[in-house]
Write a protein that holds these residues in place. Structure first.
Motif, PDB file in Angstrom:
ATOM      1  N   ALA A  20      -3.671  92.868  25.365  1.00  0.00           N
ATOM      2  CA  ALA A  20      -3.619  93.236  23.850  1.00  0.00           C
ATOM      3  C   ALA A  20      -2.062  93.538  23.426  1.00  0.00           C
ATOM      4  O   ALA A  20      -1.904  92.941  22.118  1.00  0.00           O
ATOM      5  N   THR A  24      -0.636  91.185  20.182  1.00  0.00           N
ATOM      6  CA  THR A  24      -0.067  91.634  19.072  1.00  0.00           C
ATOM      7  C   THR A  24       1.408  91.242  18.581  1.00  0.00           C
ATOM      8  O   THR A  24       1.649  91.129  17.530  1.00  0.00           O
ATOM      9  N   SER A 125      -3.746  92.155  14.312  1.00  0.00           N
ATOM     10  CA  SER A 125      -3.132  92.984  15.456  1.00  0.00           C
ATOM     11  C   SER A 125      -3.686  94.433  15.324  1.00  0.00           C
ATOM     12  O   SER A 125      -3.845  95.074  16.493  1.00  0.00           O
ATOM     13  N   ILE A 128      -6.814  94.806  17.104  1.00  0.00           N
ATOM     14  CA  ILE A 128      -6.779  94.780  18.384  1.00  0.00           C
ATOM     15  C   ILE A 128      -6.517  95.892  19.073  1.00  0.00           C
ATOM     16  O   ILE A 128      -6.943  96.545  20.090  1.00  0.00           O
ATOM     17  N   ASN A 129      -5.478  96.645  18.392  1.00  0.00           N
ATOM     18  CA  ASN A 129      -4.783  97.966  18.962  1.00  0.00           C
ATOM     19  C   ASN A 129      -5.685  99.049  18.906  1.00  0.00           C
ATOM     20  O   ASN A 129      -5.805  99.824  19.730  1.00  0.00           O
TER      21      ASN A 129
END
Length: 300
Positions: A20, A24, A125, A128-129
Motif C-alpha cells: 500500500a 500511495t 491513494s 487505499i490507506n
C-alpha cells in the motif's frame, strides 16, 4: 505463547502495508508532479515514511516472533517497541522537511496546475490507506501487536492528512489564495508531529516494562484470592507486558511443614488457573515460608 499462524498473519499484514505504501507513493508523487502543490508534496513525503516504517516493522515483528534462545530466554517480543519508536522518529524527520518546504512556498507562492487530476490521484491513494489502516487496526487488537497498531495509527494520520490537503487545495483553487497551499502543508507537518510524539511515547512506555491493564490484573488477583482460602498467602504480584508477550510473577507463602511435592502441585495449579484466564501468559511462582516475618504485602 504466539502461534505460528499468528506469526504468519502479522507478517502478512505488514506485506500488505508495504504494498500500500508503494502504491500511495506513486500516486501522490504523480499528483505533486502534475500540480506543483507543496501540500501534495508533503502528502507524498509522508508516504515515503510509511514505506520505511512498514519495512522496518516487518523486520522487527519477524524478530519479535522468534522463539526464546540462550541469549534471550524470555523471547524477543520487545523488538516491536523499536518499530513504533522508529516510525515515530521518521515522522519527526518528515514533519520537519514538510514544514521547511511549506515555509519556502509561503514566501514565494506558485500557481497550481492540473489540480483536478492531481486531487483525483490523491483521493485514490487515501482510499487505499484507509482500507489498509482499518485492517491493521483490527489485526493489532487480535494479535496484540504494537507494531501493527503503530502502522495503523500512522496510516490513519495519513488519511486525515490527505483530507486536509484536499480541503486546502480546494479552497485555494476556488479563492485564488495560493498561500493556502503552503498553509495546509504546515498544518500537515504539525499534525504528524503530534502523531509521532504519541508513537515514541508508546514505545518508551513499553520498553520500561509497563504492567498489564488494570482489568487483567484484577482478574488475576481474584484467582489468587481463591487460593488464599486454602491456608496459603499469595503476595507481591507483579506483571509486565512486552509486545505480544505477558509475564506474571507472584510469591506464594505456604506453611513451613508442607512437603516439596505438595508445594509443587499447588504452584502448578495456580499457574494453570492464571493461564486459563490469560492464555499465553508466562506465569512465574516462587514459594516462601508462611510466617509473621514474611516480607511484602499480600497480592489480594
Amino acid at each position: 505463547m504466539i502461534s505460528m499462524l499468528d506469526k504468519l498473519q502479522a507478517r502478512h499484514f505488514f506485506w500488505i502495508s508495504t504494498a500500500a505504501a508503494i502504491a500511495t507513493i506513486l500516486l501522490k508523487t504523480l499528483a505533486w508532479w502534475v500540480t506543483g502543490s507543496v501540500g501534495l508534496l508533503s502528502d507524498a513525503m509522508e508516504s515515503f515514511v510509511n514505506l520505511a516504517g512498514a519495512v522496518f516493522a516487518l523486520w522487527m515483528i519477524t524478530i519479535a516472533r522468534c522463539p526464546p534462545d540462550a541469549e534471550h530466554p524470555l523471547g524477543h517480543a520487545k523488538a516491536e517497541y523499536f518499530s513504533a519508536g522508529f516510525e515515530g522518529i521518521l515522522i519527526f524527520g518528515a514533519a520537519g522537511a514538510i514544514i521547511w518546504s511549506a515555509v519556502m512556498r509561503l514566501l514565494e507562492p506558485q500557481p497550481l496546475e492540473a489540480l483536478g487530476f492531481g486531487l483525483a490521484l490523491s483521493v485514490g491513494s487515501s482510499v487505499i490507506n484507509l482500507l489498509v489502516a482499518l485492517a491493521l487496526r483490527r489485526a493489532s487488537r487480535r494479535l496484540r501487536s504494537i507494531a501493527l497498531e503503530g502502522s495503523s495509527r500512522h496510516l490513519m494520520t495519513d488519511v486525515w492528512t490527505s483530507a486536509g490537503v484536499l480541503a486546502g487545495l480546494g479552497l485555494a483553487s476556488l479563492s485564488g489564495w495560493l498561500w493556502m497551499d503552503a498553509l495546509v502543508a504546515i498544518a500537515v507537518g504539525i499534525n504528524i508531529l503530534v502523531e509521532g510524539t504519541r508513537l515514541v511515547r508508546a514505545s518508551a512506555h513499553g520498553l520500561m516494562d509497563a504492567s498489564l491493564p488494570a482489568g487483567e490484573v484484577s482478574a488475576i488477583e481474584t484467582v489468587l484470592q481463591g487460593f488464599a482460602l486454602r491456608g496459603i498467602e499469595p503476595a507481591n504480584l507483579r506483571t509486565r507486558s512486552a509486545g505480544v508477550e505477558s509475564f506474571i510473577y507472584v510469591d506464594v507463602r505456604v506453611p513451613p511443614d508442607w512437603t516439596i511435592l505438595r508445594i509443587h502441585d499447588l504452584l502448578h495449579e495456580i499457574e494453570a488457573e492464571i493461564q486459563a484466564i490469560h492464555p499465553g501468559a508466562r506465569v512465574f511462582t516462587h514459594p516462601e515460608p508462611l510466617s509473621g516475618d514474611a516480607q511484602g504485602a499480600p497480592a489480594a
